[in-house]
Structures are given as C-alpha cells and as structure tokens.
Motif scaffolding. Sequence first.
Motif, PDB file in Angstrom:
ATOM      1  N   THR A  27      33.224  43.587  36.786  1.00  0.00           N
ATOM      2  CA  THR A  27      33.043  44.572  35.730  1.00  0.00           C
ATOM      3  C   THR A  27      33.448  44.031  34.370  1.00  0.00           C
ATOM      4  O   THR A  27      34.551  43.522  34.201  1.00  0.00           O
ATOM      5  CB  THR A  27      33.871  45.830  36.056  1.00  0.00           C
ATOM      6  OG1 THR A  27      33.550  46.272  37.383  1.00  0.00           O
ATOM      7  CG2 THR A  27      33.576  46.941  35.058  1.00  0.00           C
ATOM      8  N   TYR A  28      32.563  44.160  33.394  1.00  0.00           N
ATOM      9  CA  TYR A  28      32.827  43.712  32.021  1.00  0.00           C
ATOM     10  C   TYR A  28      33.347  42.280  31.986  1.00  0.00           C
ATOM     11  O   TYR A  28      34.256  41.946  31.223  1.00  0.00           O
ATOM     12  CB  TYR A  28      33.801  44.661  31.315  1.00  0.00           C
ATOM     13  CG  TYR A  28      33.292  46.064  31.151  1.00  0.00           C
ATOM     14  CD1 TYR A  28      32.137  46.321  30.422  1.00  0.00           C
ATOM     15  CD2 TYR A  28      33.962  47.131  31.742  1.00  0.00           C
ATOM     16  CE1 TYR A  28      31.654  47.622  30.286  1.00  0.00           C
ATOM     17  CE2 TYR A  28      33.488  48.435  31.612  1.00  0.00           C
ATOM     18  CZ  TYR A  28      32.328  48.669  30.877  1.00  0.00           C
ATOM     19  OH  TYR A  28      31.840  49.955  30.749  1.00  0.00           O
ATOM     20  N   ASP A  29      32.763  41.436  32.831  1.00  0.00           N
ATOM     21  CA  ASP A  29      33.137  40.021  32.885  1.00  0.00           C
ATOM     22  C   ASP A  29      34.620  39.826  33.179  1.00  0.00           C
ATOM     23  O   ASP A  29      35.274  38.926  32.618  1.00  0.00           O
ATOM     24  CB  ASP A  29      32.754  39.299  31.587  1.00  0.00           C
ATOM     25  CG  ASP A  29      31.252  39.227  31.395  1.00  0.00           C
ATOM     26  OD1 ASP A  29      30.536  39.130  32.413  1.00  0.00           O
ATOM     27  OD2 ASP A  29      30.791  39.270  30.248  1.00  0.00           O
ATOM     28  N   SER A  30      35.170  40.632  34.047  1.00  0.00           N
ATOM     29  CA  SER A  30      36.570  40.515  34.439  1.00  0.00           C
ATOM     30  C   SER A  30      36.661  39.996  35.869  1.00  0.00           C
ATOM     31  O   SER A  30      35.699  40.032  36.632  1.00  0.00           O
ATOM     32  CB  SER A  30      37.278  41.861  34.335  1.00  0.00           C
ATOM     33  OG  SER A  30      36.782  42.764  35.324  1.00  0.00           O
ATOM     34  N   ARG A  31      37.862  39.539  36.221  1.00  0.00           N
ATOM     35  CA  ARG A  31      38.139  39.123  37.596  1.00  0.00           C
ATOM     36  C   ARG A  31      39.118  40.108  38.217  1.00  0.00           C
ATOM     37  O   ARG A  31      40.111  40.463  37.595  1.00  0.00           O
ATOM     38  CB  ARG A  31      38.736  37.721  37.629  1.00  0.00           C
ATOM     39  CG  ARG A  31      37.772  36.628  37.207  1.00  0.00           C
ATOM     40  CD  ARG A  31      38.379  35.259  37.444  1.00  0.00           C
ATOM     41  NE  ARG A  31      37.496  34.179  37.041  1.00  0.00           N
ATOM     42  CZ  ARG A  31      36.539  33.652  37.803  1.00  0.00           C
ATOM     43  NH1 ARG A  31      36.350  34.144  39.028  1.00  0.00           N
ATOM     44  NH2 ARG A  31      35.788  32.670  37.376  1.00  0.00           N
ATOM     45  N   ARG A  32      38.837  40.518  39.425  1.00  0.00           N
ATOM     46  CA  ARG A  32      39.712  41.475  40.098  1.00  0.00           C
ATOM     47  C   ARG A  32      40.818  40.759  40.864  1.00  0.00           C
ATOM     48  O   ARG A  32      40.547  39.975  41.767  1.00  0.00           O
ATOM     49  CB  ARG A  32      38.924  42.349  41.060  1.00  0.00           C
ATOM     50  CG  ARG A  32      39.836  43.328  41.778  1.00  0.00           C
ATOM     51  CD  ARG A  32      39.159  44.089  42.896  1.00  0.00           C
ATOM     52  NE  ARG A  32      40.175  44.679  43.763  1.00  0.00           N
ATOM     53  CZ  ARG A  32      39.916  45.327  44.883  1.00  0.00           C
ATOM     54  NH1 ARG A  32      38.674  45.486  45.279  1.00  0.00           N
ATOM     55  NH2 ARG A  32      40.904  45.812  45.618  1.00  0.00           N
ATOM     56  N   PRO A  33      42.089  41.021  40.529  1.00  0.00           N
ATOM     57  CA  PRO A  33      43.182  40.481  41.348  1.00  0.00           C
ATOM     58  C   PRO A  33      43.201  41.137  42.725  1.00  0.00           C
ATOM     59  O   PRO A  33      42.771  42.272  42.902  1.00  0.00           O
ATOM     60  CB  PRO A  33      44.439  40.845  40.544  1.00  0.00           C
ATOM     61  CG  PRO A  33      43.942  41.101  39.147  1.00  0.00           C
ATOM     62  CD  PRO A  33      42.577  41.681  39.320  1.00  0.00           C
ATOM     63  N   ILE A  34      43.704  40.407  43.704  1.00  0.00           N
ATOM     64  CA  ILE A  34      43.742  40.907  45.067  1.00  0.00           C
ATOM     65  C   ILE A  34      44.806  41.997  45.208  1.00  0.00           C
ATOM     66  O   ILE A  34      45.769  42.038  44.436  1.00  0.00           O
ATOM     67  CB  ILE A  34      44.033  39.769  46.067  1.00  0.00           C
ATOM     68  CG1 ILE A  34      45.426  39.170  45.819  1.00  0.00           C
ATOM     69  CG2 ILE A  34      42.951  38.712  45.976  1.00  0.00           C
ATOM     70  CD1 ILE A  34      45.843  38.144  46.850  1.00  0.00           C
TER      71      ILE A  34
END
Length: 525
Positions: free
Chosen positions: A112-119
């Motif tokens: 989303t919105y060029d973000s990375r999701r942390p685990i």
Amino acid sequence: ETHVFHNGWYGYKNWGIGLACYATYYENQRAPAILDELEADWQTRAAPALELAGDGGGWAEGYYINYWLYEWLFFCEVARRCEGVDHYAEAPKFFENRAVASMFEAYSGIGTYDSRRPIPMGDGGGRVFGGDRDKALSARRILVSRYAEDPAHQVVHTFNEQTPRSSVGVYAYKDFLWRDTSIKAGNLEDFKLSHISQGPGYVYARSSWDDDATYFFFKCGDRFTAHQHLDMGHFLIYKYEELAGDGGHYDSFGSSHDVNYHLRTIAHCTILLYDPDEKWPGIRAGNVTGNDGGQSHDWPHHNGAVVDPAQWYEGRELYDIADIVAFEDQGTYLYVAGDCTRAYSSNKIDSFTRQIVYLRPDTFVIFDRVCSKNASLKKTWLLQAMKVPAQTNKHLVITNGKGRLFVQTLLPERPQVSLVSGPELYSYGGHDYPPSRDTGPAPECRIEVSPSEPKTCDYFLHVLTAAGSDITSIEKASLIRRGREKDITVSVGEIMIKFDLPGVGGSIEQAGQIRQFTDTIHFRP
C-alpha cells in the motif's frame, strides 16, 4: 512506564524530555541536571535492556519496536550532533544489528502506497497500513547514516531506496531529515538470506531479495514484557500473501479476547498440551477463564515480567523459558532448532523441541517431539491458516490471493485433523472469546492435528510448501521406515532429511552428499 522492557524502555517519554533539554540548555537551569539523569538511567537500565532483549537487532517486545524506536533514534542523533555523545556505542549488540533485523522484519514485496509491511510479532501487528511503516523506514535510515561505512548497512541503504519516499504524505519531512542519497549502495542481491537475533530468539529467512520471495519467521526466546505472547515455537510463512499467520485481534489490552485467545498459545503455530486441571493467573490484569492447553504464565506485574535486566537475572529461572539451540544457513537449506520445554508448566511436560529445515526456495520440514508427564494429556499441533484450506489428495491446501501453502502431515500416524473456522474459531472449552473489533486480516482457520492414540511421547512431522496460487500439485513427501526407531527420516524429492532420536541432531543428504546438522550452538544471555 518504569519497565525498561515495556514500550521500549519508555522511549515515547524520554525522547521528548531529552530534546527539550537540548533545546533549552542555555535558558533552562534545570536542563543539564534532567539530561544527566536521563542519560544515567539510559546507561544503567535501558542500554543493558537492549543488549539483553535486543541482542542481534530484534526486540523481545515484538512489533512495538516499530512504534517507539524512531523517536529514540531521533534523540540519539540530536545528542550525537549537539554534544558528541554516542548512545549507540553503549548498546552495540542492538544498534549495530537493528537496521539489518528491521530489513528482515518486512514481508516480501511492496504494498500500500509503496510501503513495506512489517511482520506481526506479539501485540500491534501492523495488519493495516499506517505511519508505523514510515517510522521503520526512517529508523533504518538513521542507523544507515550512523554506520555508513559498514557493508551490511550499505545493503540496507539499497533496500531502503526501493521505497524512497514516506508513504504517509504528512511524513514527507522524515525523508527530508533522514534520506541520505550520498551513502554508498550495497549489493542486496548477494546479501545473506537469513538473520538471527539471539536476544529475543528470532530467526528470519527468505528465498531471495526479490519481491516474490518466500518468507519465514521463527520465534523461540525468553520472557521480558507484557506485549509478548505465549507463543514459543511459533512461525510465519508468506508467499505473495500471508499463508501461515498470527491469530486473533489486539482489540484491547487485557480484554477477554486478548487474554483468552489473542495472546494465548491457541492463536499461534505451535503445540498445545491439554491438562484439564491446569489454571492460569490473571494476564494483563484481564479475566482469564480459558484453558487452551498452552504455555504457562506467571508474570508478577500486568505490564510484564521484570522492571530491568538486574531483576530479570534475579528471576532467571522463571523468565528464561526457551532457547534457539541450533542455527545454520548453508544456502540451499537453513536449519534451526528450538527448545520450548520451559515455556509450559512443568506439571504437564517433560520436553518439547522443534526442528525446522527450510529447503529453499519454498519447502519447510517441521519435526516436533513432545513428551508429557502423562500419556492421557492430549497433544495438538497448530497451524494458523489465513484462509480455510481445501483438501486434495490427502493434502491441505491454503490459498490466499496469489499465494498457496500445501500442508502434508507425515506424523503422527492416523492423525486426527480438525479445521476450526467461522463462529467456532474463537471458542474453546465451552466458552466464546470473540474480538470486540476487527484489527485487519487475521487467520480464518485453525488447523489442529492430534494423535489418534495416547502416548507419553509423540512425534509430529509436517512438510509445508509455499507456491503461487496457479500451482495445483507438489511433489509428495514420504516418511521412510527403518527396522529400528533410532531416527525419523523423510524424503522430499531427491533430498533425504534425518532427525536423530533422541536429541536435536540430524543430517541432510542432497546431490549425493551428507551433511550433519549443527547441534551445539547455544544462545543464552
């Protein structure tokens, strides 16, 4: 917050106090004394906490590090630039590894919105998009600038530059402050594919640094604070989407759902050992009524186990509950073993060890040995499936979006398999513990595997294979029988894996070569 392990040794508060002291240093007569007191507390209590529970760059409290670390690093940079004080040097086991661990704590791909999701790790979880993702990015940038000459941090810089802008518009100032494009780029493609954080007992692994990489996380460490869960031996698997996840919802600290499901063992990918007489004290000052058969809890305070490292060592027998006892990465495979025995009540368990062989790129062989005090105590192997699985050719198949996970159960023989989903998912023991709110995508099914006959010691052997949702079949794994039960051997294609009995040793045979697993690495503070 007086507990240095809880909410990141109160980083929310101290960064503001510290910045105020520097900003008013020559106008406010109290500023130097307040700053001295802050720094003394940092040096005597907080830095040792990071060295203990954050050795290797992970943080035992889990996801909360994404909420508080950025602010404390902001203060550290002000101290370094204004006064020449290097707080990083006082906790090198944490700070020198944090940026690399943070990079490994992001699921594969850009979302989303060029973000990375942390685990997800413990409370929080980041299941929905939010500014904590920009905090994680900015924290890595600060650390990369501090260790700019280190080749590993240059690799992190390359990783950071794949998401060069904050994803929340009002956080654009963070890019202005912390994005340094003059740092030398590193070779991400050839960087290591796994990392271990000994302090919290975390192992992270990937198949590659490509956006479609298979991702794996394993947890087996000690108890420090209330935002941790009763989840030693838990793992995550991701391929395009979450496949094996972290159950329940963090609907409220100490809610009925929180203390009876979300933080309990039943909501994780590990083992239950049910003793009908077992009882739990209050957790997080919540009303505990459920007996899930999971790991024990004996925290003396609702905000965690101990207030500082000195107290942790004083009560080490209570808090030192699990260990990663072996870890090696040979490229084509990764091997990790954990001893989770002490996480359970000694009244019901003799031993529980988990061995995992990750065959890159997509296959996981998981072997568990569970020995109880009494053969009548039911043992249950858990997998938190993000979607309700289908059953094909004796395999369970979990499909979530573009990702798919094939689950093969080789042991126990004649297993009893239950799929718990729908309204029953948050119910057990005759009680219902539904969440009061939805905190984002969570596992929709709990896979339970139990032996059909009672024994004191039981073996669980599973082969999990991640794939794209267009894959309809995988190679069958086979259990190899031998005349004498001195080991458990499984074949996955042309690869043979042997788990020794007893102990946590074993070997792998591939391409005609046999290699013994490491079984002598012990990470204990």
